[in-house]
Motif scaffolding. Sequence first.
Motif, PDB file in Angstrom:
ATOM      1  N   VAL A  74       0.994   6.690   6.026  1.00  0.00           N
ATOM      2  CA  VAL A  74       0.369   5.345   5.678  1.00  0.00           C
ATOM      3  C   VAL A  74       0.802   4.281   7.009  1.00  0.00           C
ATOM      4  CG1 VAL A  74       0.631   3.349   3.993  1.00  0.00           C
ATOM      5  CG2 VAL A  74       0.973   5.862   3.362  1.00  0.00           C
ATOM      6  N   THR A  75      -0.267   3.733   7.437  1.00  0.00           N
ATOM      7  CA  THR A  75      -0.269   3.077   8.668  1.00  0.00           C
ATOM      8  C   THR A  75      -1.164   1.911   8.754  1.00  0.00           C
ATOM      9  OG1 THR A  75      -0.011   3.415  11.011  1.00  0.00           O
ATOM     10  CG2 THR A  75      -1.460   4.878  10.070  1.00  0.00           C
ATOM     11  N   THR A  76      -1.046   1.092   9.405  1.00  0.00           N
ATOM     12  CA  THR A  76      -2.203   0.161  10.001  1.00  0.00           C
ATOM     13  C   THR A  76      -2.596   0.109  11.492  1.00  0.00           C
ATOM     14  OG1 THR A  76      -0.498  -1.548  10.811  1.00  0.00           O
ATOM     15  CG2 THR A  76      -1.579  -1.797   8.197  1.00  0.00           C
ATOM     16  N   ASP A  77      -1.867   1.337  12.201  1.00  0.00           N
ATOM     17  CA  ASP A  77      -1.933   1.440  13.489  1.00  0.00           C
ATOM     18  C   ASP A  77      -2.970   2.660  13.587  1.00  0.00           C
ATOM     19  OD1 ASP A  77      -2.123   2.275  16.357  1.00  0.00           O
ATOM     20  OD2 ASP A  77      -0.001   1.594  16.327  1.00  0.00           O
ATOM     21  N   LEU A  78      -4.456   2.403  14.259  1.00  0.00           N
ATOM     22  CA  LEU A  78      -5.172   3.451  14.179  1.00  0.00           C
ATOM     23  C   LEU A  78      -4.904   4.515  15.338  1.00  0.00           C
ATOM     24  CD1 LEU A  78      -8.789   1.436  13.885  1.00  0.00           C
ATOM     25  CD2 LEU A  78      -7.578   2.544  12.110  1.00  0.00           C
ATOM     26  N   ARG A  79      -4.342   4.288  16.153  1.00  0.00           N
ATOM     27  CA  ARG A  79      -4.109   5.124  17.334  1.00  0.00           C
ATOM     28  C   ARG A  79      -2.869   6.198  16.402  1.00  0.00           C
ATOM     29  NH1 ARG A  79      -2.045   1.127  21.860  1.00  0.00           N
ATOM     30  NH2 ARG A  79      -1.166   0.224  20.002  1.00  0.00           N
ATOM     31  N   ALA A  97      12.534   1.516   7.609  1.00  0.00           N
ATOM     32  CA  ALA A  97      13.461   1.966   6.316  1.00  0.00           C
ATOM     33  C   ALA A  97      14.071   1.063   5.625  1.00  0.00           C
ATOM     34  CB  ALA A  97      14.167   3.130   6.717  1.00  0.00           C
ATOM     35  N   PRO A  98      15.134   0.332   6.199  1.00  0.00           N
ATOM     36  CA  PRO A  98      15.912  -0.852   5.761  1.00  0.00           C
ATOM     37  C   PRO A  98      15.395  -1.755   4.859  1.00  0.00           C
ATOM     38  CG  PRO A  98      16.678  -0.585   7.995  1.00  0.00           C
ATOM     39  CD  PRO A  98      15.266   0.061   7.942  1.00  0.00           C
ATOM     40  N   SER A  99      14.082  -1.990   5.018  1.00  0.00           N
ATOM     41  CA  SER A  99      13.421  -3.023   4.007  1.00  0.00           C
ATOM     42  C   SER A  99      12.538  -2.237   3.027  1.00  0.00           C
ATOM     43  CB  SER A  99      12.650  -3.973   4.970  1.00  0.00           C
ATOM     44  OG  SER A  99      11.566  -3.352   5.726  1.00  0.00           O
ATOM     45  N   PHE A 100      11.994  -1.136   3.488  1.00  0.00           N
ATOM     46  CA  PHE A 100      11.265  -0.551   2.442  1.00  0.00           C
ATOM     47  C   PHE A 100      12.016   0.390   1.423  1.00  0.00           C
ATOM     48  CE2 PHE A 100       8.579   3.491   1.775  1.00  0.00           C
ATOM     49  CZ  PHE A 100       7.399   2.544   0.858  1.00  0.00           C
ATOM     50  N   LEU A 101      12.763   1.235   2.155  1.00  0.00           N
ATOM     51  CA  LEU A 101      13.502   2.184   1.114  1.00  0.00           C
ATOM     52  C   LEU A 101      14.128   1.612  -0.112  1.00  0.00           C
ATOM     53  CD1 LEU A 101      14.005   5.277   0.662  1.00  0.00           C
ATOM     54  CD2 LEU A 101      16.004   4.975   2.413  1.00  0.00           C
ATOM     55  N   PRO A 102      14.963   0.312  -0.108  1.00  0.00           N
ATOM     56  CA  PRO A 102      15.394  -0.007  -1.415  1.00  0.00           C
ATOM     57  C   PRO A 102      14.144  -0.273  -2.194  1.00  0.00           C
ATOM     58  CG  PRO A 102      16.456  -1.012   0.404  1.00  0.00           C
ATOM     59  CD  PRO A 102      15.434  -0.311   1.129  1.00  0.00           C
ATOM     60  N   GLN A 103      13.008  -0.884  -1.945  1.00  0.00           N
ATOM     61  CA  GLN A 103      11.871  -1.108  -2.757  1.00  0.00           C
ATOM     62  C   GLN A 103      11.267   0.131  -3.246  1.00  0.00           C
ATOM     63  OE1 GLN A 103       9.127  -4.202  -1.492  1.00  0.00           O
ATOM     64  NE2 GLN A 103      10.189  -4.120   0.583  1.00  0.00           N
ATOM     65  N   ASN A 120      -3.856   6.887   4.777  1.00  0.00           N
ATOM     66  CA  ASN A 120      -3.932   5.703   3.654  1.00  0.00           C
ATOM     67  C   ASN A 120      -4.421   6.180   2.448  1.00  0.00           C
ATOM     68  OD1 ASN A 120      -2.559   4.033   5.707  1.00  0.00           O
ATOM     69  ND2 ASN A 120      -4.393   3.161   6.472  1.00  0.00           N
ATOM     70  N   ALA A 121      -4.055   7.361   1.750  1.00  0.00           N
ATOM     71  CA  ALA A 121      -4.605   7.514   0.640  1.00  0.00           C
ATOM     72  C   ALA A 121      -3.349   8.394  -0.003  1.00  0.00           C
ATOM     73  CB  ALA A 121      -5.783   8.169   0.538  1.00  0.00           C
ATOM     74  N   SER A 122      -3.449   8.765  -1.330  1.00  0.00           N
ATOM     75  CA  SER A 122      -2.506   9.471  -1.930  1.00  0.00           C
ATOM     76  C   SER A 122      -2.786  11.248  -1.611  1.00  0.00           C
ATOM     77  CB  SER A 122      -2.557   9.435  -3.422  1.00  0.00           C
ATOM     78  OG  SER A 122      -1.848  10.555  -4.010  1.00  0.00           O
ATOM     79  N   THR A 123      -1.707  11.812  -1.610  1.00  0.00           N
ATOM     80  CA  THR A 123      -1.948  13.433  -1.521  1.00  0.00           C
ATOM     81  C   THR A 123      -2.967  13.894  -2.679  1.00  0.00           C
ATOM     82  OG1 THR A 123       0.162  13.800  -2.459  1.00  0.00           O
ATOM     83  CG2 THR A 123       0.009  13.628   0.137  1.00  0.00           C
ATOM     84  N   ARG A 124      -2.869  13.339  -3.648  1.00  0.00           N
ATOM     85  CA  ARG A 124      -3.432  13.859  -4.940  1.00  0.00           C
ATOM     86  C   ARG A 124      -4.970  13.905  -4.768  1.00  0.00           C
ATOM     87  NH1 ARG A 124      -3.619  15.661  -8.502  1.00  0.00           N
ATOM     88  NH2 ARG A 124      -3.723  14.369 -10.389  1.00  0.00           N
ATOM     89  N   PHE A 125      -5.397  13.459  -3.678  1.00  0.00           N
ATOM     90  CA  PHE A 125      -6.878  13.737  -3.526  1.00  0.00           C
ATOM     91  C   PHE A 125      -7.310  14.966  -2.669  1.00  0.00           C
ATOM     92  CE2 PHE A 125      -6.728   8.940  -3.837  1.00  0.00           C
ATOM     93  CZ  PHE A 125      -7.759   8.731  -4.520  1.00  0.00           C
ATOM     94  N   ALA A 126      -6.301  15.807  -2.666  1.00  0.00           N
ATOM     95  CA  ALA A 126      -6.518  17.217  -2.068  1.00  0.00           C
ATOM     96  C   ALA A 126      -6.943  17.956  -3.116  1.00  0.00           C
ATOM     97  CB  ALA A 126      -4.938  17.871  -1.273  1.00  0.00           C
ATOM     98  N   MET A 183       0.732  -1.092  -0.077  1.00  0.00           N
ATOM     99  CA  MET A 183       0.074  -0.037  -0.048  1.00  0.00           C
ATOM    100  C   MET A 183       0.918   1.207  -0.079  1.00  0.00           C
ATOM    101  SD  MET A 183      -2.693   1.291   3.035  1.00  0.00           S
ATOM    102  CE  MET A 183      -3.756   0.206   2.692  1.00  0.00           C
ATOM    103  N   ALA A 184       2.006   1.176   0.652  1.00  0.00           N
ATOM    104  CA  ALA A 184       2.883   2.407   1.061  1.00  0.00           C
ATOM    105  C   ALA A 184       3.465   2.768  -0.361  1.00  0.00           C
ATOM    106  CB  ALA A 184       3.830   2.221   2.322  1.00  0.00           C
ATOM    107  N   LEU A 185       3.963   1.544  -1.001  1.00  0.00           N
ATOM    108  CA  LEU A 185       4.581   1.903  -2.292  1.00  0.00           C
ATOM    109  C   LEU A 185       3.703   2.423  -3.434  1.00  0.00           C
ATOM    110  CD1 LEU A 185       6.647  -1.643  -2.678  1.00  0.00           C
ATOM    111  CD2 LEU A 185       7.586   0.826  -2.253  1.00  0.00           C
ATOM    112  N   SER A 186       2.519   1.804  -3.349  1.00  0.00           N
ATOM    113  CA  SER A 186       1.401   2.324  -4.399  1.00  0.00           C
ATOM    114  C   SER A 186       1.273   3.773  -3.863  1.00  0.00           C
ATOM    115  CB  SER A 186       0.104   1.505  -4.214  1.00  0.00           C
ATOM    116  OG  SER A 186      -0.812   2.159  -5.113  1.00  0.00           O
TER     117      SER A 186
END
Length: 436
Positions: free
Chosen positions: A364-369, A289-295, A386-392, A260-263
Motif C-alpha cells: 500500500v503506497t502512493t509512491d509509484l516508484r 508505524a507510530p501513527s498507523f499501528l495504534p489505528q 493498493n488492493a487486498s490480497t483477497r483478489f488472488a 486506504m491501508a486500514l481498509s
Amino acid sequence: MSETAGPVWDEAAIREFCRVTRAAGRALAKAGPTARRRAIDEAAGLLLSAPVRDRILLANQADMAAAQRPKGDGGREGEALSAAMLDRLRLDEGRLDKMAAALSEVAALPDPVGEIEKTWRRPNGLRIARQRIPLGVILIIYESRPNVTTDAGALCIRSGNAAILRGGSEAQRSNAALIEVVAEGLRRAGLPFQAVALCPSTDRQVMATLLLQDTYIDLVIPRGGEGLIRFVAEHSRIPVIKHYRGNCHVYVEKTADVQMALSICYNAKVQRPGVCNAAETILIDRELAPSFLPQLADRLGQAGVELRGDPAAREIVPSMKVATDEDFHAEFLDLVCAVGVVDGLSAAVAHIEHYGSDHTEAIVTTDLRQAQRFTDQVNSSCVVVNASTRFADGGELGLGAEIGISTTRLHAYGPMGAEQLTTTKYVILGDGQIRP
C-alpha cells in the motif's frame, strides 16, 4: 455416495476406474468446444434449479452436522472441524449462486484447446506452430471445499481434460450431490459422464494407490492443509502442482494513504480469514508505524483479531502478544495476525523472501516508484498494489474459477484456470524437407 469397502475397491478396481476415466477424457478432448461449453452451461443451469439445490443443501447440512461432532460421537473419526474448515465446508443459497455464476463464466471463456500460441518459419522453409492441447487426466485431491467439485469439473471440461476428484470424508455427501450435477451436464451435451469422476472412497490408502497410477493420470493437484500436500508430494509417481501454505503479506509503505491501508488490511485479514489468500502478516514502515499501528490495532481488535507483534510493534502497542519466529512463518487461517515493523521497502522484501510462501504479497503506497520496486523484486505468484490480497483468486482475475493456486514455478504459477490446464505441442509443416 457411500464408502466402497473391502475387495471391491482394491488395486485392480482403482486401475480400472482410472482407465475408464482416461478413455472418457480422450472422447471429451475430441468432442470440440461447443459440446464442452454446453456441458458446463447445463451444469450451471442445474445449480439454479430448486429441486437440485434442495438436494445439495440437504447433503451439505448432513456433512456440516457430522463435521461438528467430536471424535467417537455418532461414528465420526477424528476431531470436530475448526471454524475455518467449517466455513469452507458450508454451502448456502448465496454460495450456490456464486458456483453457478463461476460455471457460466468458465463456459464463456475462449476455448484454449487448439489455440495456436505462436508460429514462425525456419530458413529451410519449415513452418512451426506451437498449439495448446489438454494435459490428459488430472487428479484433484481436496479437503472441505465442495465448490471445488464443480469448479474443477468445469475447468477440466473446458480445457478438454478428464478429472478424478478425491474429496475429503467431511464433504462426501455434498461432493456426491454435486458430481451428479456435473455428470448430468455432460450427459445432456452428449459427452461421457465418466470424464469427471468422483472417487467413491476417501480412504487414505486408496488415495496412495491413486498416486501410483502414472499410466493413467498425468497431473496431481492437491488442495488442502500442508500435511495433505506433503503426503501427496512424498507418495506420488505423478507430477504434483504444490501450494503448501498461503502466508500472504501486506506491506504498508511510509507514504501510504492511511484510510486506504486500514481498509485493505482489514479486508485482507478479516473478510474471510480461513482461506489461503487472507493476509497472515502485516509489515509497516518504521516512519509510519507510530501513527498507523495504534489505528490498525484498534480496527482489527474490534473484529476480534489477535495481533502478535515483533519488539518494535509491541513498543508502540504493548497489548500485542509476542510474535515468535514461527508466527511469521505461519498460515493461521484464523483471526490471528503477525505484525512487524520494517526499515523501508528493502527490509520488507527481505522479510517476505525469508518467511513468505510464494503465494500473494501486497503493498500500500502512493509512491509509484516504490510500487514498481516492490513488483519487480517480489516474485510471489501474485503481487498486488493498493488492493487486498483477497483478489488472488481465479474468479476475481477473470479466469472464471480456479483449480488451485500453484506456488510451484514449473508449468503454471499462481491461480490456475482453463488455460493453465493445457500444455503445448509443436506442429511442423514442410514440403518435402529432409535433414542433411
